[in-house]
Structures are given as C-alpha cells and as structure tokens.
Scaffold this active site. Structure first.
Site, PDB file in Angstrom:
ATOM      1  N   HIS A  59       0.817  -1.214   0.000  1.00 49.18           N
ATOM      2  CA  HIS A  59       0.000   0.000   0.000  1.00 49.18           C
ATOM      3  C   HIS A  59       0.857   1.274   0.000  1.00 49.18           C
ATOM      4  O   HIS A  59       0.728   2.094  -0.907  1.00 49.18           O
ATOM      5  CB  HIS A  59      -1.005  -0.039   1.153  1.00 49.18           C
ATOM      6  CG  HIS A  59      -1.622   1.277   1.477  1.00 49.18           C
ATOM      7  ND1 HIS A  59      -2.449   1.940   0.593  1.00 49.18           N
ATOM      8  CD2 HIS A  59      -1.513   2.091   2.566  1.00 49.18           C
ATOM      9  CE1 HIS A  59      -2.830   3.093   1.140  1.00 49.18           C
ATOM     10  NE2 HIS A  59      -2.272   3.204   2.325  1.00 49.18           N
ATOM     11  N   HIS A  84       4.062   6.835   5.391  1.00 51.90           N
ATOM     12  CA  HIS A  84       2.872   7.526   5.891  1.00 51.90           C
ATOM     13  C   HIS A  84       2.055   6.756   6.924  1.00 51.90           C
ATOM     14  O   HIS A  84       1.354   7.359   7.719  1.00 51.90           O
ATOM     15  CB  HIS A  84       1.978   8.016   4.735  1.00 51.90           C
ATOM     16  CG  HIS A  84       1.048   6.980   4.181  1.00 51.90           C
ATOM     17  ND1 HIS A  84       1.395   6.158   3.142  1.00 51.90           N
ATOM     18  CD2 HIS A  84      -0.228   6.640   4.520  1.00 51.90           C
ATOM     19  CE1 HIS A  84       0.377   5.365   2.866  1.00 51.90           C
ATOM     20  NE2 HIS A  84      -0.610   5.629   3.678  1.00 51.90           N
ATOM     21  N   ASP A  85       2.143   5.439   6.928  1.00 49.32           N
ATOM     22  CA  ASP A  85       1.353   4.684   7.905  1.00 49.32           C
ATOM     23  C   ASP A  85       2.194   4.119   9.051  1.00 49.32           C
ATOM     24  O   ASP A  85       1.668   3.453   9.932  1.00 49.32           O
ATOM     25  CB  ASP A  85       0.614   3.524   7.209  1.00 49.32           C
ATOM     26  CG  ASP A  85      -0.651   3.997   6.506  1.00 49.32           C
ATOM     27  OD1 ASP A  85      -1.218   5.022   6.955  1.00 49.32           O
ATOM     28  OD2 ASP A  85      -1.056   3.363   5.523  1.00 49.32           O
ATOM     29  N   GLU A  88       1.342   5.674  12.739  1.00 50.78           N
ATOM     30  CA  GLU A  88       0.002   5.358  13.217  1.00 50.78           C
ATOM     31  C   GLU A  88      -0.177   3.861  13.465  1.00 50.78           C
ATOM     32  O   GLU A  88      -0.798   3.451  14.420  1.00 50.78           O
ATOM     33  CB  GLU A  88      -1.032   5.868  12.199  1.00 50.78           C
ATOM     34  CG  GLU A  88      -2.473   5.558  12.515  1.00 50.78           C
ATOM     35  CD  GLU A  88      -3.012   6.259  13.771  1.00 50.78           C
ATOM     36  OE1 GLU A  88      -2.279   7.104  14.344  1.00 50.78           O
ATOM     37  OE2 GLU A  88      -4.134   5.934  14.176  1.00 50.78           O
ATOM     38  N   ASP A  89       0.411   3.048  12.603  1.00 55.20           N
ATOM     39  CA  ASP A  89       0.119   1.619  12.665  1.00 55.20           C
ATOM     40  C   ASP A  89       1.181   0.767  13.358  1.00 55.20           C
ATOM     41  O   ASP A  89       0.965  -0.407  13.601  1.00 55.20           O
ATOM     42  CB  ASP A  89      -0.088   1.054  11.248  1.00 55.20           C
ATOM     43  CG  ASP A  89      -1.321   1.650  10.586  1.00 55.20           C
ATOM     44  OD1 ASP A  89      -2.081   2.338  11.300  1.00 55.20           O
ATOM     45  OD2 ASP A  89      -1.510   1.437   9.384  1.00 55.20           O
ATOM     46  N   ASP A 152      -3.156   8.576  -0.994  1.00 60.31           N
ATOM     47  CA  ASP A 152      -3.489   7.488  -0.070  1.00 60.31           C
ATOM     48  C   ASP A 152      -4.950   7.081  -0.269  1.00 60.31           C
ATOM     49  O   ASP A 152      -5.288   5.909  -0.424  1.00 60.31           O
ATOM     50  CB  ASP A 152      -3.235   8.001   1.362  1.00 60.31           C
ATOM     51  CG  ASP A 152      -3.557   6.977   2.426  1.00 60.31           C
ATOM     52  OD1 ASP A 152      -3.376   5.774   2.162  1.00 60.31           O
ATOM     53  OD2 ASP A 152      -3.970   7.393   3.529  1.00 60.31           O
TER      54      ASP A 152
HETATM   55 MN    MN Z   1      -2.574   4.647   4.039  1.00 62.51          MN
END
Ligand code: MN
Length: 747
Positions: A59, A84-85, A88-89, A152
C-alpha cells in the site's frame, strides 16, 4: 507470516517504484533515501497484511508511486508516502522518523499521521465532522501533506473491493463529500475524476455498469463522429504549422450520471457526452495565450461558436491554477461540441494540479504557492473563528470548494475572485466585515443595484453603506460565501441572544396567565404551528417580534391526532455483527424485526423497492433515506458510526406517501380523467392534487398513498396514457414542503 513469494512480490513492486523515481532522483543520496525509507517501512509493517491478503507494505509503495507518477511530486514526498502509515500503525514514533530522515520528512509524516487519526473511523460516538475539521486544520503545515493524503485515499478507493460493504459506504461518502472536492480545489482533476467514478462504482454499481456498457456500445459511432469533426481542424492546424495532439474525450462516468440525475434524462438524451481537446506544443516566440486564440480562430473559421460558451481561463486562470480556452461549436449534423485548447504546460497543470506548477518556473512556484497559501490561511481562519458547529461549517466549506468563479473589480480597479453565484453582499463581506454589516446597496458598473444582485465577471462594484443598516436573517438565504455567512451569523447570534431572553419572558408570562406549565407536550404543539425547529428558535422569533402569541389559545387546544402513522416492514442489519465474522449466512440472519423504531426521511420519501440506508439517532430511532439522497450521503460521510444497513422486507402492510409530478397540454375534462383514472381504475388514495394551468399548458403534482415501487410504476404509466399528459415522473419531496425538514410521522 510472510513467505518467500511475498518477499519476491514486495521487491517487484519496490523495483517498479524505483524505476518511476529515476527522473526525480538527482543524486545518489536521493535514491539512497528512498531505499532507506522503503527498508524502514518494510521492516515496520513486516508480517502485516491488508484486507485483500497482500502484504501491507504494497500500500505505501503504491501511494508513493501515485505521488511520483500521477502527481509529479519529488523525493521528499515519495519518502513521506512510503512512511505515511508507520507512526500510526506501528510502534515507531515521529521522533524515530526525525532521527533517520530529518525534520522536513518527520513533519510531513507527522501531518499525515494526524490527518489519518483525525479521519479514522469513529470508534465510539465521536463526531466525524469534528474529525474532518481537525483534519483540515492540519492542512497548513505543508500542501504536500494533503496531496499525499489524496494519493493514499485514491489507492484505498482503487482497492476498495476487499473492504466489508458497510465500511465501503463510509469510505465512499467521505470521498464524495470531502476528498473529491479537495482534489478539485487543488486542481488535481484526473484524481478527482477517478475518485468520483470509483465512488459511483461502489455506491450505485448497477447505474455505473449501465453507463460504462452504454459508452462502450456507442464507442465506434462516437469515434466516427469525432473523426469527421476533427478532419477539417487537423487539416487547418497542419497548414498553419502548429504542432499539436487532438483527442476526443468522453466525459467521466460520474459526470454523466450526475447530469442524468440532475436533468432526469437517460444517457441517450445527453448530447454532450464528449469534448475534443487540442494540446499544442508552444512555438518559441509567440506567447501561449496568443496561440490559444489563434487556434480558436482557426476552428471557428470552420465551425460556428456558441457565443455564450467561451471560457477564457488563459487570461485569468482559475484559482486552482487551471488554464485553458474552452469553446462550444456547432459541429456536423447540428451537434454542439466542446473544444478545449491548451498548451502542453497548461495540460500538465490540468492533469497534475499545483504540483505541476512547481516544475515549470521558479517564479511560478512563488506566486502559485502564495495563492494556495492564501487559500489555506482562509480555511484556517474560518475554522478558528467559526462559531458554528463543524457540520455547518463543512457544508459551506464544501460549497466553496466546488464552485467555479467570477472575477470582479473594486472601485480602485483591484480584482476579487468570488464563487459563481455570489451576490453584491458576498462581495461587500469579501472586502470587509463592517462593509457587509453596513451595506444597503451598490453601484454595479455605475448603476444602482440591490444587495442580492448576482455579480458577473468583469463587474465593477462600489458598496453603498448606511450607519443605521444591520444584517438581516434573510440575507443568509442569499449570500453564498462562507465568509459572508459567518459574519452575518455571528452578528445575528449576538442579536439573537438578546431576543431569546426577551422571548422567553413574554412566553412564560403568557403561560402563567393561562395557568399552563411549559411542558414538552406544549412545545410539541407549538413548534410545528409556528414552524420553529426548536424552543430557542421559537423564543428568539418571539423576542424579535417575528411571531406573536395571538393564536396561542387555539393552538394549545387543537387536537394533534396523528396525521397518519405509517408502517413498513424494514429490515435493519446490525453493523457490529457484520463486522464480526466472515460468515455471510450469519450476517443475513441478524435482522431485527419490526421492533426497531424508525421514521421515513421526508427529504427523499423512500418507498419499498428503493435502495435505502438508515441512520440511528441518539434515541435509537432509525431514519431511513434513499441511498441516493444528498442528505444521506452527507450524513454517511460525517457520522459513519450511525449507519444502519437497511433493506425493505417483503411484507406490505400499509401504504406510503409518494409524489408525482405531471405536465401536459391542457384540455377540457383532463382533471376529471385524471382523478377518475387514479381513484376508479387504480383505487389510489389521493392526499393532495395540485394542478396549475397557463397558456394551454398544465402542470402540477399529486401526493398519493401507494404500496410500493411497482404500484407507483403502474400509476405512472396509467396516468401517462391519459390523453394530453406529456410527462409523469416521481419527485422526491412535496414542493410545498421543500423547506420543511421536520419528520411528521414516526412509527
Ligand atoms: Mn494509508
């Protein structure tokens, strides 16, 4: 766990990205940074898979690829997209990013993380609208953050098929409500179009498939027509030694669908399905603008232009940066054809938005970025000073995102850009709040005009003020800019607070005199009678002298027996259960019976057979809308947590209200035929029949109770067969009640 196959797949995708990045990597260090970001993200997302089963890292790689290939941003953006993730993840923090990749990247990733958090599925009952507001507040940090966010979203939309259906509904509504307009505002037309088309594909698959099928079915005849249309243009352009590319482009599926909805027509009735685009290579010495007009002149030597359809965004580009010359000409066989003329540079801007500006001129960067900064600042200011709730703000904000523009002049000759449809008053507030508050009229091109006069491009406007003037509530129905609305509302709010107090006093005294307690029962009678949405509105209108209590006794003693209680058999699916297992059979049995209380939304009056969606309110009551209802789409985008998947059951218990509009040629006896057909032949219960006739034409509408969609279709076709009736169609709501959003019947 990942297998060797997964690793091969991941590497293939990353190699692809690296190839795409070749043109933007100026040094080895650039390339190294991208590789490092990939290694870092790959390790962080290790072992995690997407809903589709793909390794998660595919992704961020895909998003990075969109960022470089489809938008044309640079190395830092690619790196941020890859990361980018991560924050957060996974367990990594922004600090970890800062240590490895420096301040700039860290702040972009931070922005993306905040946006992601803000836009997350509301886990409890948190307001999605508030989330959007927070998300927009993060805009200011770096425009690239929002662009990467759009990339995104685009990838998530492209891979939406693997999401559970009710999550799709939410993602799709958000996309239509916020992300597509944002892409539009940033000039990312290609991405906007794809977001819209994908949204349609998932929300109305049947309609989407119907349109795409029709388009491919008519492709050969269309391309024959385009060839015929283009042939003389090509000859003329060649004679003049212009280097160009000419293409015939079909409109997007979404825009065709929108038009079908708006005009209530079938795809066969849409005549402007496509536009012809000419993209020319600029000749060195001649300015691009002059070349655009030269090509325009060559084309209009061949085909006659429609005078009111010339759009010159070359002399004054749109605020989102779009430049082009559009015209509509009369083609062969009497068909209007839109022609768009652009240079290669303009074309790239049109496709890739602001990012493309950065590529061209250093100077351009400054001026264009300046404009965008100005816009973002406006958004922030409005958000910060907003006294409204987030929902209302977003409504206005969204309106301003989509509208096209007019450019007008101040008395001194400065220009101001306002959305299309703006009135004199919007202009006054655009200049200054006090100017708006004190405005009584204006001189538009030296002629006296009212505050509500719509302004058009090129107008010169001088506002006339008076010291005793003040904003009025009705102004809100006329102004269209968020700035004007905000200013008027905040003025009225102050005034209203005073009226509210005053009104409360008047009312309490009146009740005391009658020995009545101010119970909820009293307000249930009063509010509809005075057409007030709530107590506050009632008090403040009373305090302001807009309404009076002359009829109070009559209203209090009126029998408010239920107008009509309607029952349908609706099935509600518990979204939590849908979430739960993968067992589809299980999901379909989680319907509740008629124990669920619900009401039918009067904005769209859904009937059995319509695709519907429900929203639960704080009392647990579900309001059922048509799936296509604008209000429902808005609510789904803002309060996805309240969605209750809903469908009609098979049982028909009673009838429901539906509204049909009719038009035709007036003749003696038509009304009799009409009512006879409805009552005698069809045995329909008419609630209201309203017909107006003028100049030999009659038009009007019938409100009637029927059982379901099938019944309605029978009625429509029977009525359509009456001699003189030209058209019969279902409309969503009673024109008389257009502004009345109260729900009257609840089961
Ligand atoms: Mn994303």
């Amino acid at each position: 766990m990942f297998t060797e196959k997964d690793d091969i797949l991941i590497n293939e995708h990353f190699e692809d990205l690296l190839t795409a990045c070749k043109s933007i990597c100026k040094t080895q260090a650039d390339k190294d940074m991208i590789v490092e970001a990939f290694n870092f993200a790959n390790a962080a997302h290790r072992g995690i898979r997407r809903k589709s089963g793909d390794p998660y890292i595919l992704h961020p790689i895909a998003v990075a690829k969109i960022v470089v290939n489809e938008i044309g941003l640079g190395v830092k953006s690619v790196v941020s997209a890859l990361l980018h993730d991560v924050v957060e993840d996974t367990d990594y923090t922004v600090e970890d990013i800062r240590l490895r990749f420096g301040d700039k990247i860290a702040s972009m990733v931070d922005g993306l993380t905040k946006m992601k958090k803000a836009g997350e599925l509301a886990k409890d009952n948190s307001e999605q609208a508030e989330n959007f507001k927070k998300m927009l507040l993060t805009l200011s940090d770096d425009v690239r953050v929002i662009i990467i966010k759009l990339a995104d979203r685009l990838h998530n939309m492209r891979t939406l098929a693997s999401m559970p259906q009710h999550k799709q509904v939410k993602i799709v509504s958000e996309t239509i409500y916020l992300f597509a307009p944002l892409a539009h505002r940033l000039g990312l037309y290609k991405i906007k179009t794809e977001l819209e088309d994908l949204s349609l594909k998932y929300s109305f698959p049947a309609e989407y498939n119907q349109i795409t099928a029709k388009l491919s079915e008519t492709e050969s005849s269309r391309s024959m027509f385009i060839d015929k249309f283009n042939a003389p243009i090509i000859e003329r352009l060649n004679q003049n030694g212009i280097e160009y590319e000419i293409t015939g482009r079909v409109k997007s599926v979404y825009s065709i669908w929108k038009k079908m909805q708006r005009k209530q027509v079938t795809i066969d009735e849409i005549y402007d399905l496509f536009a012809v685009r000419i993209v020319f290579k600029p000749a060195a010495v001649i300015p691009e603008k002059a070349q655009c007009w030269h090509i325009y002149s060559l084309i209009t030597d061949i085909y006659k232009p429609k005078p009111d359809r010339i759009r010159d965004w070359v002399s004054i580009p749109k605020a989102n940066g779009y430049e082009a010359l559009h015209c509509t000409v009369m083609g062969p066989d009497g068909v209007w054809v839109e022609v768009q003329i652009r240079s290669e540079r303009m074309d790239e801007i049109a496709e890739k938005g602001f990012a493309a500006h950065w590529k061209y001129k250093e100077k351009m960067i400054e001026s264009k970025e300046g404009e965008l900064d100005k816009w973002i600042k406006e958004v922030r200011d409005a958000l910060n000073s907003s006294t409204e709730n987030a929902l209302e703000f977003l409504d206005e904000f969204k309106l301003n995102l989509y509208s096209s523009e007019v450019i007008v002049f101040t008395p001194k000759g400065d220009t101001r850009t306002l959305p299309k449809g703006a009135i004199v008053l919007d202009f006054a507030y655009e200049i200054h709040t006090n100017l708006g508050n004190k405005a009584i009229g204006a001189k538009v091109n030296h002629k006296i005009e009212s505050l509500f006069t719509e302004i058009t491009s090129g107008d010169q406007i001088e506002i006339i003020t008076s010291n005793t003037a003040k904003p009025k509530v009705e102004w809100l129905n006329h102004v269209i800019t968020a700035k004007a609305k905000q200013a008027i509302k905040s003025f009225l709010k102050k005034e209203r607070e005073n009226n509210l107090k005053h009104g409360m006093e008047i009312f309490e005294n009146a009740l005391k005199e009658r020995g009545v307690m101010p119970e909820a029962r009293v307000f249930r009678k009063l509010l509809p009678a005075y057409k007030c949405a709530n107590k506050d509105e009632f008090y403040s209108q009373l305090g302001a002298g807009i309404i009076n209590l002359d009829n109070l006794d009559k209203i209090l003693h009126e029998n408010t027996a239920n107008k009509l209680v309607k029952y349908w058999n609706l099935q509600f699916f518990n979204p939590l259960k849908l979430f739960g297992g993968n067992n589809k059979n299980n999901a379909s049995t989680t319907t509740t019976s008629n124990n669920q209380s619900y009401k039918i939304a009067e904005c769209c009056n859904p009937i059995p057979g319509d695709e519907v969606v429900g929203f639960k309110d704080e009392h647990g009551v579900v309001t059922v809308h048509k799936k296509s209802c604008e209000i429902a789409i808005k609510q789904a985008s803002q309060r996805g947590d309240t969605i209750v998947p809903t469908k009609w059951g098979s049982e028909k218990i009673m009838s429901y209200l539906s509204i049909v509009e009719i038009r035709g040629i007036d003749r003696i006896g038509i009304l009799l035929d009409l009512s006879q057909t409805l009552t005698a032949q069809l045995n329909v219960n008419i609630r209201k029949l309203y017909i107006e006739s003028h100049d030999g034409i009659f038009e009007g509408y019938i409100s009637l109770y029927v059982k379901n969609r099938q019944d309605l279709h029978t009625i429509i076709s029977k009525v359509g067969n009456i001699k003189g009736v030209e058209s019969v169609k279902r409309v969503e709501s009673d024109p008389d009640n257009a502004n009345n959003s109260n729900f009257s019947s609840v089961s």
